[in-house]
Scaffold this motif. Sequence first.
Motif, mmCIF file in Angstrom:
data_model
loop_
_atom_site.group_PDB
_atom_site.id
_atom_site.type_symbol
_atom_site.label_atom_id
_atom_site.label_comp_id
_atom_site.label_asym_id
_atom_site.label_seq_id
_atom_site.Cartn_x
_atom_site.Cartn_y
_atom_site.Cartn_z
ATOM 1 N N TYR A 108 0.796 -1.224 0.000
ATOM 2 C CA TYR A 108 0.000 0.000 0.000
ATOM 3 C C TYR A 108 0.836 1.286 0.000
ATOM 4 C CZ TYR A 108 -4.238 -2.698 0.919
ATOM 5 O OH TYR A 108 -5.286 -3.568 0.833
ATOM 6 N N ASN A 109 2.159 1.149 0.131
ATOM 7 C CA ASN A 109 3.027 2.317 0.297
ATOM 8 C C ASN A 109 2.622 3.130 1.519
ATOM 9 O OD1 ASN A 109 5.326 3.781 -0.646
ATOM 10 N ND2 ASN A 109 3.989 5.385 -1.412
ATOM 11 N N GLU A 110 2.202 2.443 2.581
ATOM 12 C CA GLU A 110 1.823 3.112 3.807
ATOM 13 C C GLU A 110 3.075 3.511 4.596
ATOM 14 O OE1 GLU A 110 -0.900 4.213 4.856
ATOM 15 O OE2 GLU A 110 -2.574 3.036 4.099
ATOM 16 N N PRO A 111 3.052 4.659 5.278
ATOM 17 C CA PRO A 111 4.239 5.188 5.957
ATOM 18 C C PRO A 111 4.464 4.556 7.327
ATOM 19 C CG PRO A 111 2.430 6.727 6.181
ATOM 20 C CD PRO A 111 1.923 5.611 5.306
ATOM 21 N N TYR A 112 4.859 3.289 7.334
ATOM 22 C CA TYR A 112 5.092 2.564 8.582
ATOM 23 C C TYR A 112 6.527 2.720 9.065
ATOM 24 C CZ TYR A 112 0.883 -0.160 9.612
ATOM 25 O OH TYR A 112 -0.369 -0.556 10.008
ATOM 26 N N LYS A 113 6.692 2.682 10.394
ATOM 27 C CA LYS A 113 7.985 2.594 11.043
ATOM 28 C C LYS A 113 7.895 1.530 12.136
ATOM 29 C CE LYS A 113 9.183 7.502 10.471
ATOM 30 N NZ LYS A 113 9.561 8.757 11.204
ATOM 31 N N THR A 114 9.021 0.938 12.476
ATOM 32 C CA THR A 114 9.065 -0.105 13.493
ATOM 33 C C THR A 114 9.822 0.391 14.730
ATOM 34 O OG1 THR A 114 9.055 -1.823 11.794
ATOM 35 C CG2 THR A 114 9.767 -2.469 13.991
ATOM 36 N N LEU A 115 9.176 0.262 15.883
ATOM 37 C CA LEU A 115 9.783 0.609 17.168
ATOM 38 C C LEU A 115 9.287 -0.383 18.219
ATOM 39 C CD1 LEU A 115 9.250 4.498 17.284
ATOM 40 C CD2 LEU A 115 11.453 3.323 17.107
ATOM 41 N N PRO A 116 10.035 -0.603 19.290
ATOM 42 C CA PRO A 116 9.490 -1.385 20.404
ATOM 43 C C PRO A 116 8.236 -0.696 20.946
ATOM 44 C CG PRO A 116 11.857 -1.086 20.647
ATOM 45 C CD PRO A 116 11.425 -0.179 19.535
ATOM 46 N N MET A 117 7.178 -1.481 21.187
ATOM 47 C CA MET A 117 5.913 -0.911 21.629
ATOM 48 C C MET A 117 5.245 -1.839 22.636
ATOM 49 S SD MET A 117 4.342 0.563 18.030
ATOM 50 C CE MET A 117 3.040 1.442 18.912
ATOM 51 N N ARG A 118 4.349 -1.253 23.418
ATOM 52 C CA ARG A 118 3.546 -2.042 24.341
ATOM 53 C C ARG A 118 2.248 -1.299 24.623
ATOM 54 N NH1 ARG A 118 7.776 -1.220 29.377
ATOM 55 N NH2 ARG A 118 7.147 0.897 30.001
ATOM 56 N N GLY A 119 1.241 -2.041 25.050
ATOM 57 C CA GLY A 119 -0.048 -1.455 25.400
ATOM 58 C C GLY A 119 -0.595 -2.090 26.656
ATOM 59 N N GLU A 120 -1.408 -1.338 27.375
ATOM 60 C CA GLU A 120 -2.045 -1.847 28.595
ATOM 61 C C GLU A 120 -3.446 -1.271 28.678
ATOM 62 O OE1 GLU A 120 -1.438 -1.948 33.457
ATOM 63 O OE2 GLU A 120 0.009 -0.916 32.169
ATOM 64 N N VAL A 121 -4.434 -2.152 28.792
ATOM 65 C CA VAL A 121 -5.838 -1.738 28.846
ATOM 66 C C VAL A 121 -6.492 -2.403 30.044
ATOM 67 C CG1 VAL A 121 -8.048 -1.702 27.652
ATOM 68 C CG2 VAL A 121 -5.929 -1.489 26.337
ATOM 69 N N ASN A 122 -7.106 -1.593 30.911
ATOM 70 C CA ASN A 122 -7.893 -2.122 32.009
ATOM 71 C C ASN A 122 -9.062 -1.174 32.269
ATOM 72 O OD1 ASN A 122 -6.901 0.020 33.773
ATOM 73 N ND2 ASN A 122 -5.003 -1.180 33.955
ATOM 74 N N GLU A 123 -9.838 -1.441 33.298
ATOM 75 C CA GLU A 123 -11.028 -0.636 33.562
ATOM 76 C C GLU A 123 -10.690 0.808 33.911
ATOM 77 O OE1 GLU A 123 -13.412 -2.502 36.503
ATOM 78 O OE2 GLU A 123 -13.925 -4.244 35.260
ATOM 79 N N GLU A 124 -9.495 1.050 34.408
ATOM 80 C CA GLU A 124 -9.130 2.384 34.868
ATOM 81 C C GLU A 124 -8.347 3.196 33.847
ATOM 82 O OE1 GLU A 124 -7.046 1.908 38.518
ATOM 83 O OE2 GLU A 124 -8.828 1.251 39.629
#
Length: 233
Positions: A108-124
């Motif tokens: 798609y020629n989308e402008p992606y970059k790669t980096l270390p990532m993380r996510g956290e989802v909870n009720e708060e």
Amino acid sequence: MARPFLTAAWRDLLLLNWKAERSLLEPHVPEGTELDSWKGDCYVSLVGFRFLDLAVKGLPAVGHRDFPEINLRFYVRREVAGEVRRGVVFICELTPHRIVEWVARTVYNEPYKTLPMRGEVNEEQTQYALQQAGQWQGMAAHPAGDWHEPAEEARETFLIEHYWGYNLQSNGDTMEYEVTHPTWRTRPAQLARFDLDVESLYGPQWADVLTSEPDAVVLAEGSEVTVFSGIRI
């Protein structure tokens, strides 16, 4: 007829949204589209979310199915035979997987970059973070209201209900692709963290906008999605 290229689930979206001058966005508008606005204002959004159950052309992306992303995008529209197609254009998309970047850039020629990532989802809290120069930085928000389906004319609807993507190809053409998903419920939120190094990630031209207080902070539930193969317009 376009065929499904990718299926996945986009869940637990956190959108930080700022009003932006047209002059900032216009250089990035693909040929054949025009800037879209809500009540006369154009917006740029930082969107963090969980990218789950990724499959490409029906094949599960083993080892790369579940990961967070943070994307910088703005909003355009295109009219086709009386149909208004409301879409998004990405300035930068961040992923923790280099193979995801390679596929998105190649197809798609989308402008992606790669980096270390993380996510956290909870009720708060919903939080997405990335690592630059050995430092973790990110964005987070606390829910500040109940889940609801926003009204058709609401700003939340403008920000989340887009079913087309547009991007510029290397030869100057514009690619259009369709994205389908059910209507998403949203809830208001209160910003709890924002310490992304905007200038190093996106360039100095974005610093004035993205380092000010967001005009809207929104959480969206998300859902299963289908991304169809693109066509050049």
